[in-house]
Design a protein around this motif. Structure first.
Motif, PDB file in Angstrom:
ATOM      1  N   LEU A  64       0.610  -1.094  -0.027  1.00 13.09           N
ATOM      2  CA  LEU A  64       0.005   0.005   0.083  1.00 13.09           C
ATOM      3  C   LEU A  64       0.816   1.198  -0.166  1.00 13.09           C
ATOM      4  O   LEU A  64       1.852   1.223   0.938  1.00 13.09           O
ATOM      5  N   ARG A  77      -3.941   1.195  -2.752  1.00 16.98           N
ATOM      6  CA  ARG A  77      -3.462   0.112  -3.326  1.00 16.98           C
ATOM      7  C   ARG A  77      -2.446   0.355  -4.592  1.00 16.98           C
ATOM      8  O   ARG A  77      -1.642  -0.143  -4.837  1.00 16.98           O
ATOM      9  N   ASN A 150      -8.052   2.281  -0.512  1.00 21.47           N
ATOM     10  CA  ASN A 150      -8.225   1.360   0.455  1.00 21.47           C
ATOM     11  C   ASN A 150      -9.092   2.400   1.350  1.00 21.47           C
ATOM     12  O   ASN A 150      -8.734   3.599   1.382  1.00 21.47           O
TER      13      ASN A 150
END
Length: 190
Positions: A64, A77, A150
């Motif tokens: 990430l 991501r 995310n």
């Protein structure tokens, strides 16, 4: 009495002989195969990369990117759209081996400001080091317009805690401030 003296002598000799092989073992953490192909070569273990040019972090274990968006740090991501024109293979990366490095972001900004335009690192993709054979096969992270956000975010109050006097937790090789690729042929053509 002779038995006690003999047993004592044997125990003393065993104690002075040194540690047993099991006691001398050291635990080594290596994550070479998880490092992306655009990461700098020369590191057996990397927790985070810090990009001074972009002021973002990349978590090697989770894959990430952590980006400061207003008041909070958000995880993505894929590289966010606004960074799509940056080439991760040439952008300088600082290895930081500590949890939640964005809590020391203001110190990182000051400490690594001079590396914003540094292009001296050899990426894993171009490394001659055989340790990285599996890393080279990993796909590059896309930064071309995918938002892939995310839902996790971190409050920016953590980023202000950099002056709290915490130990940064960086390893001596983790600061990546020098070119540690002297043993590699960096003039290899692509």
């Amino acid at each position: 009495m002779k038995r006690i003296a003999l047993i004592t002598a044997l125990l003393l000799a065993a104690a002075l002989a040194g540690p047993t092989p099991a006691a001398a073992q050291v635990s080594i953490s290596i994550n070479i195969n998880r490092q992306p192909s655009w990461g700098p070569s020369g590191y057996d273990f990397v927790r985070f990369y810090y990009f001074p040019e972009l002021n973002i972090y990349y978590d090697v274990e989770s894959g990430l990117f952590y980006v400061h968006t207003g008041r909070i740090w958000r995880s993505y991501r894929n590289l966010p759209r606004r960074y799509r024109h940056h080439d991760l293979y040439v952008t300088y990366k600082v290895v930081i081996n500590q949890d939640r490095p964005w809590t020391n972001n203001s110190a990182h900004v000051r400490q690594y400001a001079s590396y914003k335009s540094n292009r001296s690192q050899v990426p894993i993709r171009d490394s001659c080091d055989e340790r990285y054979n599996n890393s080279r096969s990993q796909p590059a992270v896309s930064g071309r317009g995918s938002s892939g956000r995310n839902d996790r975010s971190v409050r920016s109050s953590e980023s202000r805690s950099s002056s709290s006097g915490r130990n940064s937790g960086n390893s001596s090789r983790g600061n990546s401030t020098g070119n540690n690729n002297s043993s590699r042929n960096s003039s290899r053509g692509r």
